[in-house]
Design a protein around this motif. Structure first.
Motif, PDB file in Angstrom:
ATOM      1  N   PRO A 185       0.889  -1.008  -0.049  1.00 39.64           N
ATOM      2  CA  PRO A 185      -0.166   0.010  -0.018  1.00 39.64           C
ATOM      3  C   PRO A 185       0.868   1.188   0.056  1.00 39.64           C
ATOM      4  CG  PRO A 185       0.174  -0.777   2.133  1.00 39.64           C
ATOM      5  CD  PRO A 185       0.805  -1.902   1.330  1.00 39.64           C
ATOM      6  N   SER A 186       0.317   2.464  -0.085  1.00 41.15           N
ATOM      7  CA  SER A 186       1.007   3.696  -0.196  1.00 41.15           C
ATOM      8  C   SER A 186       1.446   3.794   1.380  1.00 41.15           C
ATOM      9  CB  SER A 186       0.175   4.822  -0.485  1.00 41.15           C
ATOM     10  OG  SER A 186      -0.218   4.638  -1.927  1.00 41.15           O
ATOM     11  N   GLY A 219       8.423  -6.802   5.236  1.00 37.66           N
ATOM     12  CA  GLY A 219       7.474  -5.685   4.627  1.00 37.66           C
ATOM     13  C   GLY A 219       8.211  -4.273   5.056  1.00 37.66           C
ATOM     14  N   GLU A 220       7.320  -3.294   4.871  1.00 38.65           N
ATOM     15  CA  GLU A 220       7.832  -1.985   5.100  1.00 38.65           C
ATOM     16  C   GLU A 220       6.938  -1.509   6.313  1.00 38.65           C
ATOM     17  OE1 GLU A 220      10.106  -0.304   3.486  1.00 38.65           O
ATOM     18  OE2 GLU A 220      10.377  -2.028   2.447  1.00 38.65           O
ATOM     19  N   GLY A 221       7.666  -0.557   7.157  1.00 36.78           N
ATOM     20  CA  GLY A 221       6.986   0.029   8.265  1.00 36.78           C
ATOM     21  C   GLY A 221       7.839   1.027   8.811  1.00 36.78           C
ATOM     22  N   ARG A 222       7.440   1.644  10.026  1.00 35.40           N
ATOM     23  CA  ARG A 222       8.196   2.531  10.700  1.00 35.40           C
ATOM     24  C   ARG A 222       7.815   2.982  12.038  1.00 35.40           C
ATOM     25  NH1 ARG A 222       5.100   4.115   7.036  1.00 35.40           N
ATOM     26  NH2 ARG A 222       6.690   3.527   5.594  1.00 35.40           N
ATOM     27  N   SER A 223       8.501   3.149  12.926  1.00 36.33           N
ATOM     28  CA  SER A 223       8.283   3.379  14.339  1.00 36.33           C
ATOM     29  C   SER A 223       8.799   4.630  14.888  1.00 36.33           C
ATOM     30  CB  SER A 223       8.439   2.011  15.090  1.00 36.33           C
ATOM     31  OG  SER A 223       9.991   1.968  15.048  1.00 36.33           O
ATOM     32  N   LEU A 224       8.183   5.007  16.114  1.00 37.38           N
ATOM     33  CA  LEU A 224       8.398   6.197  16.707  1.00 37.38           C
ATOM     34  C   LEU A 224       8.515   5.905  18.396  1.00 37.38           C
ATOM     35  CD1 LEU A 224       5.941   8.364  14.986  1.00 37.38           C
ATOM     36  CD2 LEU A 224       8.364   8.667  14.676  1.00 37.38           C
TER      37      LEU A 224
END
Lengths: 180, 481
Positions: free
Chosen positions: B77-78, B233-238
């Motif tokens: 997904p975007s 997959g892709e992702g990000r975290s804070l």
């Protein structure tokens, strides 16, 4: 040169080509001492296991080189000590190890209160002092060994050990009568 | 007591404490299998800054066939960039992390296989774990045997589970909810492992039980994460965390897989539902393990699994953070993500890079030189005149160093272009700090430190992976593994 690092993984010097050691035997012989070393610096079983696994995984990745070192155990300890330093890493390791440990097994008896107090006091020392003191007491390493392992000069280790031991004595209340 | 006597007593305490610690570790049930796979590296290794991180993305799902598991990639997904407007006071921002794209090892835990009936009245979860030898215990569990093999059975929430040793170092776990939970021991007796998956004898599973797919275990227990899983997959975290780590807030956004929404919080306790920005969200509490008691709010939004995981806060606070999340642009996300709050007394030397390649060099109050790459911080010290080469996959990516007071520093690439133009002289220690990023394609970097009394020149060869040095005290030649 005061220090040399390759990312997290220290570059050990000197390098001497020898027959490759068997990684499995190396792992079996060094796992518990490395876990103990990291535990002494983090106070967390989860972090100790995880950091140790990370360090051995790093050694395995580079075993073709690390296995030729005079003392690959020193290399993996240095990686582990470096990785144990960061509070963030410790926390991440704890989180990472949760599922690994969840429902896993019974812990053996915890440390004796006096021993626990000792290692807590070690951990309260400045980082480098704690590392030097832990290696001194836990592994009974010489100043020369510790300097080689940590990649610092021997005089630096002597200073840290001197200051660390005195501060440790103060924290443990052993120096209560000094100067009175 | 004299100083000498104090140290003698200290040494005695130290010897005793060392013996005690060694005995403690000797009693631990440690993994007997050496790590053979790469641990998370770079992007994944950077995850180590986080208190809790989900590195397993659900961009894949495993489709079963006679030939065994196959991996099918789901369309990406975007990207979704979320940032909270509200975070509790007292937890400074510790950094961001890009997740994914690594071929890290899968760690000791296999993915969970999830089965359910169409109405979801019955849910069955299976997974295996390589946990080495030793006794298996579950909180509140009761010992049983499964075909003569030692195991334990326990209940948590609506689930009833059985775990038993399927071979020398592997534990097989099955948990069921609904009517099928009554047959859980029977199912366990007909379960075997194949690679990391659990398989049942033909005809044992009810016909109306559909296999939904496989997901990383952390998708089932939202507040509990593990990083030993390859992120595909892709992702990000804070991450926001207090100094003592007693309190933290982590926001994780990852691509969602086909069954993520169906399995949210499946293994968590105290699960309830709420609404976050118009999405159905699960609020859960992960069973306390040692001193960790996490609350999680999770939902699926625009093809992403969004998780807010807190530690040291109640569910209400976790929901408040979740509801304050809003979508921002990548540029704005990067701008905010760069605002890492450094501990008191920390001085920033240099910073650069973008996304997963972000880096920052600083000196902390303890005189340690700290290098942060993509959120993964490594400190060493005390600071002394010296030189550090930071490698990423054996390629030098940063050169960092410290020169004597008053030094002139030049960091040049092979074409003599200046890489680090503004070394920083800190007034409290007088040392000159420098840091330079080594661009891709640069085959060598020359570092020259001139303190007026001598010149220390070093060359980093990115193609050979070696440093050569000339002049200056302590010049050293070594190789980079």
């Amino acid at each position: 040169m005061a220090f040399l690092m390759s990312g997290d993984e220290p570059v050990p010097v000197p390098v001497r080509l020898e027959r490759l050691e068997d990684f499995d035997a190396f792992y079996a012989a060094n796992l518990r001492p490395v876990v103990a070393l990291v535990f002494s610096l983090t106070g967390s079983r989860a972090a100790a296991e995880d950091v140790a696994q990370d360090a051995f995984a790093a050694a395995f990745r580079r075993w073709a080189t690390v296995g030729t070192y005079d003392e690959p155990g020193a290399w993996v300890r240095r990686v582990a000590v470096n990785r144990a330093v960061s509070r963030h890493r410790k926390l991440a390791s704890e989180g990472r190890a949760l599922l690994r440990l969840a429902g896993r097994r019974e812990d053996p008896a915890a440390l004796e209160p006096a021993d626990d107090e000792f290692w807590r006091s070690v951990r309260a020392l400045p980082t480098r002092q704690a590392q030097v003191v832990a290696l001194h007491y836990l592994e009974d390493r010489s100043v020369e060994d510790i300097a080689h392992l940590l990649g610092v000069a021997e005089p630096t280790v002597r200073v840290h050990l001197h200051r660390g031991r005195h501060e440790l004595a103060r924290k443990l209340g052993l120096d209560g009568e000094v100067g009175r | 007591m004299s100083d000498e006597q104090v140290l003698l007593e200290l040494d005695a305490r130290g010897a005793s404490a060392a013996a005690g610690l060694r005995a403690y570790v000797d009693g631990l049930d440690l993994a007997t299998t050496p790590p053979r796979r790469s641990r998370p590296r770079r992007g994944l290794l950077a995850a180590a800054t986080l208190l809790v991180i989900a590195l397993a993305a659900a961009a894949v799902w495993v489709a079963r066939s006679d030939e065994g598991p196959k991996v099918k990639t789901v369309d990406h997904p975007s990207p979704l960039y979320l940032f909270p407007d509200h975070v509790p006071d007292g937890v400074p921002f510790r950094g961001s992390l890009d997740i994914g794209g690594s071929a890290g090892g899968i760690g000791p835990l296999g993915p969970a296989e999830v089965y359910a009936t169409r109405d979801r009245a019955d849910v069955l979860v299976t997974f295996t774990a390589k946990l080495g030898s030793g006794q298996i215990t579950f909180p509140g569990g009761h010992p049983i045997t499964v075909d003569g093999r030692p195991g334990t059975t326990s209940s948590a929430g609506n689930f009833r589970g059985v775990a038993f040793r399927s071979d020398a170092d592997r534990v097989l776990s099955i948990a069921g909810r609904g009517p099928i939970a009554d047959d859980i021991v029977h199912l366990a007796e007909h379960a075997t492992t194949r690679a990391d998956q659990v398989e049942f004898t033909d005809g044992v599973l009810p016909d109306d039980l559909e296999r939904l797919g496989a997901v990383p275990l952390d998708r089932l227990a939202l507040g509990t994460f593990f990083a030993g899983v390859g992120g595909l997959g892709e992702g990000r975290s804070l991450t926001w965390a207090s100094e003592d780590a007693a309190r933290s807030v982590v926001v994780v956004v990852q691509e969602a897989g086909p069954i993520d929404e169906q399995v949210l919080g499946l293994l968590d306790r105290e699960v309830r539902h709420t609404s976050v920005a118009g999405h159905d969200a699960v609020v859960s509490r992960t069973a306390a393990q040692s001193n960790v008691d996490s609350r999680a709010v999770a939902w699926v939004q625009d093809g992403h699994l969004v998780r807010v995981v807190t530690r040291g806060y109640d569910a209400q606070e976790a929901v408040a953070v979740a509801r304050s999340l809003h979508e921002i642009s990548l540029a704005e996300y990067d701008r905010r993500a760069a605002r890492v709050e450094l501990p008191p007394g920390t001085r920033t030397i240099a910073s650069g890079g973008e996304g997963a390649g972000r880096w920052q060099v600083s000196r902390d109050a303890g005189q340690n030189l700290c290098i942060d790459r993509g959120g993964d911080t490594s400190c060493d010290g005390p600071v002394d005149v010296g030189f550090i080469e930071v490698n990423d996959d054996a390629r030098p990516t940063l050169v960092v160093g410290t020169g004597p007071p008053g030094s002139n520093v030049d960091v040049l690439d092979g074409s003599r272009s200046l890489l680090a133009a503004d070394p920083l002289e800190l007034d409290d220690d007088g040392l000159v700090y420098f840091a330079a990023e080594v661009p891709e394609g640069v085959t060598s970097v020359d570092v020259t430190v001139d303190d007026g009394q001598g010149t220390d020149r070093r060359t980093v060869r990115t193609d050979h992976g070696s440093i050569s040095s000339t002049g200056g005290a302590g010049a050293t030649t070594t190789s980079i593994p």
